[in-house]
Write an enzyme that holds these catalytic residues in place. Structure first.
Site, PDB file in Angstrom:
ATOM      1  N   LEU A 152       0.830  -1.197   0.000  1.00 53.78           N
ATOM      2  CA  LEU A 152       0.000   0.000   0.000  1.00 53.78           C
ATOM      3  C   LEU A 152       0.869   1.254   0.000  1.00 53.78           C
ATOM      4  CD1 LEU A 152      -2.863   1.152   0.060  1.00 53.78           C
ATOM      5  CD2 LEU A 152      -2.679   1.225   2.560  1.00 53.78           C
ATOM      6  N   TYR A 153       1.996   1.212   0.697  1.00 54.55           N
ATOM      7  CA  TYR A 153       2.924   2.350   0.668  1.00 54.55           C
ATOM      8  C   TYR A 153       3.279   2.703  -0.772  1.00 54.55           C
ATOM      9  CZ  TYR A 153       7.433   4.756   0.740  1.00 54.55           C
ATOM     10  OH  TYR A 153       8.456   5.624   0.502  1.00 54.55           O
ATOM     11  N   ALA A 154       3.714   1.712  -1.534  1.00 55.70           N
ATOM     12  CA  ALA A 154       4.078   1.953  -2.927  1.00 55.70           C
ATOM     13  C   ALA A 154       2.883   2.441  -3.738  1.00 55.70           C
ATOM     14  CB  ALA A 154       4.658   0.686  -3.542  1.00 55.70           C
ATOM     15  N   THR A 156       0.311   4.180  -2.670  1.00 55.02           N
ATOM     16  CA  THR A 156       0.005   5.584  -2.384  1.00 55.02           C
ATOM     17  C   THR A 156       0.979   6.508  -3.091  1.00 55.02           C
ATOM     18  OG1 THR A 156       1.336   5.610  -0.329  1.00 55.02           O
ATOM     19  CG2 THR A 156      -1.009   5.074  -0.129  1.00 55.02           C
ATOM     20  N   LYS A 157       2.225   6.109  -3.204  1.00 60.07           N
ATOM     21  CA  LYS A 157       3.208   6.943  -3.893  1.00 60.07           C
ATOM     22  C   LYS A 157       2.942   6.985  -5.396  1.00 60.07           C
ATOM     23  CE  LYS A 157       5.835   8.617  -0.667  1.00 60.07           C
ATOM     24  NZ  LYS A 157       5.972  10.078  -0.495  1.00 60.07           N
TER      25      LYS A 157
END
Length: 337
Positions: A152-154, A156-157
């Site tokens: 999810l981090y990736a 969002t970016k």
């Protein structure tokens, strides 16, 4: 000299960038949430050092607090915004995904709204090598499609990149996204590998080495990274008249003043070699706890930094052994080890 608003100014990269910009004569307005994702004292110390510069102002606030961010931005009227603040960390996104939605999506939208209203000369925003996800063609090239994010981090970016493109197109807002590759160095984050490995080795505790050490990273020394960002500030993208005007090596959008730029060392280092370098500098053997690959991790990252060099004439080049040496020296001094 410019007035520059930097979000995430108490962060690892934000601190180094603000320090570089202040030494170059710019006025810098810092904005940081000072969240407790890792030890707040480290963030406060970074701000304290920056406040020794008379042209630095620090504000504490969350990205999600639009009213506060908006008020500070309107008061400062920056020429440039560099948006570094985010909920970071690949692994933490498995534990607390909502933090990433709040900070990285809502917070970034708030930053873009301020940039749009102020019509800044250049908006620069941090992305990550994690957006390349399951891509296997290396070194990673900014012109590749990136549709297979693994955390999810990736995600969002990658969403930030798309959001920024739409604003650049709609409002003619010059925007540069830069993708980081495993940044390390003094004043680093305690959740990152170099910090954890150094702490573990010096304290005699085992360190977790994922995928049995069969991993490769493009380690980028923090001062190299922030020099690249500073040079990109003076290279705002311009909307091309046609796609035929875009050089073959450029990631410039054909319909917006928007581009994405890798900032990496253009080299991949095996994880076990990285641990060897830390061992050598610490003078203590590591107790290696070999483990399986963590969920969401990738076996390798490797940047093609040709575009950065074409735009700025600069290429990061600090050798990983020298970078590790600088970090271990800082760690020993800061923690009196």
């Amino acid at each position: 000299m410019a007035t520059i608003l930097v979000t995430g100014s108490a962060g690892f990269i934000g601190y180094h960038l603000c320090d570089l910009l202040l030494k170059a004569g710019h006025t810098v307005i810092g904005y940081d949430g000072l969240t407790d994702y890792y030890e707040v004292a480290l963030k406060e110390r970074r701000h304290q050092m920056l406040l020794q510069h008379e042209c630095f102002t620090a504000h504490v606030g969350m990205l999600e607090d639009f009213d506060k961010l908006h008020t500070i931005a309107l008061d400062a009227r920056p020429d440039v915004i560099v948006h570094l603040a985010a909920q970071a960390g690949v692994r933490y996104s498995l534990e607390n995904p909502r933090a990433y939605v709040d900070a990285n999506l809502v917070g970034t939208f708030n930053v873009m709204e301020c940039a749009r209203e102020l019509a800044v000369d250049h908006l620069l925003m941090a992305s990550t090598s994690s957006v390349y996800g399951a891509n296997e063609d290396m070194p990673f090239d900014e012109r590749e499609k990136c549709d297979t994010q693994l955390t999810l981090y990736a995600a969002t970016k990658k969403a930030n990149e798309a959001m920024a493109h739409s604003y650049a197109h709609l409002w003619n807002l010059p925007t540069t996204m830069f993708r980081f590759f495993t940044v390390y160095g003094p004043w680093g984050r305690p959740d990152m590998a170099l910090f954890k490995f150094t702490r573990g080795i010096l304290s005699g505790e085992p360190i977790d080495v994922y995928n049995h050490g069969e991993m490769y990273r493009d380690f980028t020394y923090v001062t190299d990274l922030v020099r690249g960002i500073a040079l990109l500030i003076d290279t705002p993208p311009e909307r091309p008249d046609s796609k035929d005007d875009i050089p073959e090596w450029d990631s410039l959008s054909p319909v917006a003043p928007w581009r994405v730029v890798n900032i990496g060392n253009s080299d991949k280092v095996k994880l076990t070699d990285f641990v060897d370098a830390i061992e050598a500098e610490c003078g203590v053997p590591a107790k290696r706890n070999f483990m399986e690959m963590q969920k969401g991790d990738v076996p390798a990252t490797w940047a093609d930094a040709t575009l950065l060099e074409e735009l700025t004439g600069y290429a990061p080049q600090t050798d990983v052994r020298e970078g590790v040496r600088q970090f271990v020296a800082w760690y020993r001094d800061y923690y009196n080890v």
